[in-house]
Design an enzyme around this catalytic site. Structure first.
Site, PDB file in Angstrom:
ATOM      1  CG  LEU A   1      -2.145  -1.088   1.427  1.00  9.84           C
ATOM      2  CD1 LEU A   1      -2.438  -1.048   3.141  1.00  9.84           C
ATOM      3  CD2 LEU A   1      -3.184  -1.028   0.117  1.00  9.84           C
ATOM      4  N   GLY A   2       2.241   1.004   0.750  1.00  9.41           N
ATOM      5  CA  GLY A   2       2.800   2.326   0.634  1.00  9.41           C
ATOM      6  C   GLY A   2       4.415   1.811   1.247  1.00  9.41           C
ATOM      7  CD  GLU A   3       9.146   1.563  -0.520  1.00  7.32           C
ATOM      8  OE1 GLU A   3      10.699   1.449  -0.488  1.00  7.32           O
ATOM      9  OE2 GLU A   3       9.330   1.815  -2.092  1.00  7.32           O
ATOM     10  N   GLY A   4       8.052   4.057   2.790  1.00  2.25           N
ATOM     11  CA  GLY A   4       8.092   5.212   3.827  1.00  2.25           C
ATOM     12  C   GLY A   4       9.587   4.894   4.372  1.00  2.25           C
ATOM     13  CD  GLN A   5      13.658   7.983   5.745  1.00  2.00           C
ATOM     14  OE1 GLN A   5      14.470   8.603   6.726  1.00  2.00           O
ATOM     15  NE2 GLN A   5      15.104   7.608   4.922  1.00  2.00           N
TER      16      GLN A   5
ATOM     17  CG  ASP B   1      -0.421  16.501  10.583  1.00  6.96           C
ATOM     18  OD1 ASP B   1      -0.875  17.288   9.804  1.00  6.96           O
ATOM     19  OD2 ASP B   1      -0.275  14.858   9.713  1.00  6.96           O
TER      20      ASP B   1
ATOM     21  N   GLY C   1       9.742   2.121   6.615  1.00  9.30           N
ATOM     22  CA  GLY C   1       9.118   0.762   5.899  1.00  9.30           C
ATOM     23  C   GLY C   1       8.337   0.425   5.360  1.00  9.30           C
TER      24      GLY C   1
ATOM     25  CE  LYS D   1       3.610   2.354  10.993  1.00 11.02           C
ATOM     26  NZ  LYS D   1       2.995   3.609  11.486  1.00 11.02           N
TER      27      LYS D   1
END
Ligand SMILES: *[C@@H]1O[C@H](CO)[C@@H](O)[C@H](O)[C@H]1NC(C)=O
Ligand SMILES: *[C@@H]1O[C@H](CO)[C@@H](O)[C@H](O)[C@H]1NC(C)=O
Ligand SMILES: *[C@@H]1O[C@H](CO)[C@@H](O)[C@H](O)[C@H]1NC(C)=O
Ligand SMILES: *[C@@H]1O[C@H](CO)[C@@H](O)[C@H](O)[C@H]1NC(C)=O
Length: 796
Positions: free
Chosen positions: A503-507, A651, A509, A542
């Site tokens: 679904l997604g990728e970030g710093q 946020d 993981g 996640k």
């Protein structure tokens, strides 16, 4: 020894960061903001002309920014009527990339009071053919001054590549106008004066809105083939990895790219483009920013051949330079493809780009030639823009000059102290830069006592809602008061998580969509899952990267602790975790309908021609005012719960509210997770960002985050909902102006700009929003109060 609160320094650092974004190698509009020399006379009197002047003493040469010479400004002859066209013209001497225009009226040491409330811009690269500037939404008129002394600085989006510029005052009533002007930008070293190409095309996929890959800012002729102008390929804005998303707000799908489909261009299998330059150059390379989303049939070109013409009137040299690219079927990122041009000499180039797939899409093209000049402007002139914004709100007064100088000296000293502090903190205590947030050298022990936020270090984000390429530091979440026993989520057997989709990728993981076998049974009675009868359910997992730093691990565990404590129907729920072995995972509900921003922005508003009050949404199921109110109540309810735990979200925005299958809203994103949908932005190796358009003044200026600042953000979130997320908050203000406006909120002298009342929004509700944006914290409502105020509307 880590007494310096990093966050405090970070927001003091904000202004400096504004000027220090990552260089792109090509022209970067965020950097290219040098004063071009109206004020400091680098532009000579002869280069400034005008359509007319009232007196000798109000001639064009007096139209210089911050100058009190002559009668204090340029004034055209007579009263300016709405139908008149008068202009101040500046010859910049060479092709210039113009990004900002500043204007003032005639102040003349308090004896003048004429100014232009609005103006337009015309420009010409050759001094013969004039073009009118328009912004990305097609508007030509720029808001000007409100009094004679204050300077107004406007960002020009899209930027203009030009040598001559005309500033044309615009008026609605017959009036006298006078202007002083400064222009900001940098040299257009590349010297490209036009490109031609086939017009971009439309993409129609069944079940999706049409994507339009035309060149929407092209300033030449457009008759099936673009010719004689410049446009999106030279505006300094590069497209995102996903070509359907745009960096600009409020534009259509495919906006950033110029794209073509192979089978629509006859049997050629290539796109031919021609580039014309100001003079003969020795070309070393060409860089083409190209999309590569191969899963959608888009790839970079497979090869390119370029022919060269040494003079405008000459034959094309027979020998082309040909370059084969290495096609990449693994990484879908958009990228610059560099084509070596072997130092061939030419005044114009013709290049054929060969398709590697059904589509080819470019967002930027730039040329490097051996004999370009380095920037000759000084850093000082760039600094001026920001100082102006900060200190231009009071009229200059001769009697106060010593005080003013005193203030400036104090400010400069302060800046020096701040810089010293920053350097000192970096060297002595918690090292680790703001530019490289994942490099943290202080031990968890040190930072624990510093009470400083940690997430900022592990998290590089570019939040949706921040325009341009300005990056800000992210404030972080501190949860030091929690202890280990707060983790109440159960350990789930890892092998029962079956990977379905990324679904997604970030710093930190990756986030995966997984099927969790036997999860309903595992959670047993009281399971929050909707479908208890299924054997397996879809969940979002996640996962922390295996090589994550200790700091990131701690933050991940902290987030688990926080989330496992939260139990409310309107807060995203942590179902279980896998923390006994690596990689660490947290398993949450999967929200089928994505985030509220995307959900609402996909709804069109149709105003019936019969009654302006009947609003229908389509093509998705019709929703009504009461649906929007129902959404607002749910968010208020979730926030009421968080507030009851003294938990500050920091946020809150529609992008952080998720919708499940039944359209129940759940607030998400506590700290490092950010959201799945901004995953593209993590790859930007720059600075993290702040959601400044949602932040209360005290959060921006003092770094203070409280439930009351969450209330402020809730007001902005309501505003988003009732504009159907069609517009960014304060969309007409640049980031710098938003920060300037924050200062006005603090000073509270009636000069602050509020968000306007959305047309859909009942007056009583707008009044509620305005209460969320009160300057003083006790004057703002509580979430309990907001919930009580909103709830009765839903049943009506
Ligand atoms: C501005 O440009 C337009 C063409 O776009 C032209 O028609 C108009 O005359 C120009 N006005 C001035 C004052 O240059
Ligand atoms: C695509 O965008 C261009 C402006 O860039 C516009 O002129 C054209 O009408 C659009 N096409 C469609 C079908 O919307
Ligand atoms: C593009 O179209 C041409 C002509 O129809 C065809 O020969 C070529 O194979 C196509 N290329 C790709 C990559 O589809
Ligand atoms: C280009 O390179 C050639 C040979 O290196 C040189 O003679 C010529 O002056 C250069 N032209 C320009 C415009 O710099």
């Amino acid at each position: 020894m880590c007494w310096c609160d990093r966050w405090t320094i970070m927001h003091l650092f904000l202004l400096l960061i504004l000027q220090a974004t990552a260089a792109l190698g090509q022209i970067d509009p965020a950097h290219c903001r040098y004063a071009l020399g109206m004020e400091d006379n680098r532009i000579k009197d002869e280069a400034i002309t005008a359509s007319s002047q009232w007196y000798e003493t109000t001639g064009p040469q007096y139209g210089r920014f911050n100058s009190e010479e002559g009668d204090g400004a340029w004034c055209p002859k007579g009263q300016l009527e709405p139908s008149d066209t008068q202009y101040l013209q500046v010859d910049l001497g060479r092709l210039t990339f113009l990004t900002v225009v500043g204007t003032q009226g005639r102040y003349a040491r308090n004896s003048g009071n004429e100014y232009a409330r609005a103006y337009r811009l015309n420009y010409s690269r050759d001094g013969v053919l004039w073009k009118s500037w328009r912004n990305r939404l097609g508007n030509a008129v720029i808001e000007g001054n409100k009094n004679a002394y204050q300077s107004v600085i406007n960002d020009i989006h899209p930027p203009i590549i030009t040598r001559y510029i005309r500033v044309i005052p615009v008026t609605k009533l017959s009036t006298t106008v006078c202007m002083r002007v400064e222009l900001y930008g940098c040299l257009w070293d590349e010297g490209l004066i036009s490109y031609s190409a086939p017009e971009g095309q439309l993409m129609q996929q069944p079940g999706h809105p049409i994507a339009n890959f035309s060149d929407s800012t092209y300033d030449g002729v457009n008759e099936r083939r673009l010719s004689g102008g410049l446009g999106q390929l030279t505006d300094g804005v590069i497209g995102l990895d996903n070509f359907l998303q745009a960096r600009q707000y409020h534009v259509w799908r495919g906006y950033d790219y110029l794209g073509w489909r192979n089978d629509s261009l006859g049997t050629q299998g290539h796109v031919e483009m021609e580039f014309v330059f100001d003079r003969q150059r020795n070309f070393t390379s060409m860089k083409v920013h190209s999309n590569n989303m191969f899963s959608q049939g888009v790839k970079i070109f497979s090869s390119v051949s370029c022919w060269f013409k040494p003079r405008l009137i000459a034959a094309w040299e027979p020998e082309p330079v040909t370059f084969m690219t290495v096609l990449d079927d693994r990484n879908p990122s958009a990228r610059y493809v560099t084509v070596p041009l072997n130092r061939r000499t030419a005044k114009s180039l013709r290049c054929r780009f060969y398709f590697a797939d059904v589509w080819m899409m470019f967002s930027e093209v730039s040329f490097q030639s051996g004999n370009t000049h380095k920037h000759t402007h000084t850093f000082i002139s760039q600094q001026k823009i920001y100082l102006l914004i900060l200190f231009s709100s009071e009229p200059p007064d001769d009697g106060n000059t010593p005080i003013l100088i005193g203030c400036l000296v104090t400010i400069i000293l302060l800046l020096i102290i701040i810089i010293f502090l920053i350097l000192w903190c970096q060297c002595v205590s918690c090292g680790g830069g703001y530019a490289e947030p994942d490099v943290t050298q202080c031990t968890p022990h040190q930072c624990f006592h510093s009470n400083a936020p940690h997430y900022a270090e592990t998290d590089i984000v570019r939040l949706q809602g921040v325009t341009g390429s300005n990056m800000y530091a992210v404030p972080a979440l501190t949860v030091d008061s929690l202890t280990r026993k707060d983790i109440s989520a159960a350990e789930f057997p890892r092998q029962q998580l079956i990977f379905r989709e990324k679904l997604g990728e970030g710093q930190f993981g990756e986030v995966h969509l997984c099927e969790a076998e036997g999860l309903p049974e595992f959670l047993g009675e009281g399971s929050p899952l909707p479908d208890r009868d299924c054997l397996s359910v879809l969940v979002a997992v996640k996962q922390l990267r295996a090589d994550a730093t200790n700091q990131a691990r701690n933050d991940f565990l902290k987030e688990i602790k926080i989330m496992s404590r939260l139990n409310d129907p309107n807060i995203i729920r942590l179902l279980c975790v896998c923390v006994t072995s690596d990689p660490l995972c947290m398993v949450t509900e999967y929200m089928e309908n994505g985030d509220l921003n995307m959900f609402l922005s996909q709804r069109e508003i149709e105003t019936s021609s019969l009654s302006k009050h009947v609003l229908l949404f389509f093509p998705l199921p019709p929703s009504s005012l009461s649906d929007l109110l129902h959404m607002s109540v749910q968010i208020a309810s979730g926030m009421k719960y968080l507030a009851s735990l003294n938990f500050v979200h920091r946020d809150l925005a529609t992008r952080n509210c998720l919708l499940d299958r039944r359209l129940t809203i759940k607030i998400a994103d506590f700290g490092m997770s950010r959201n799945l949908y901004s995953s593209d932005y993590y790859r930007i190796q720059g600075r993290a960002v702040l959601p400044i358009r949602w932040m209360a003044w005290e959060s921006i200026l003092l770094g203070k985050f409280t439930t009351a600042s969450d209330v402020w953000a809730f007001g902005v979130t309501l505003w988003e909902i009732f504009t159907l997320c069609k517009e960014q908050p304060y969309s007409l203000l640049s980031d710098e102006q938003v920060i300037e406006n924050t200062g006005e909120f603090f000073r509270n002298q009636g000069r602050q700009i509020f968000l306007y009342a959305p047309p859909l929004c009942p007056p009583s509700l707008f009044e509620l929003m305005m209460r969320c944006w009160r300057r003083d914290i006790p004057d703002r409502p509580t979430f309990e109060g907001l919930y009580q105020a909103l709830r009765p509307h839903v049943n009506q």
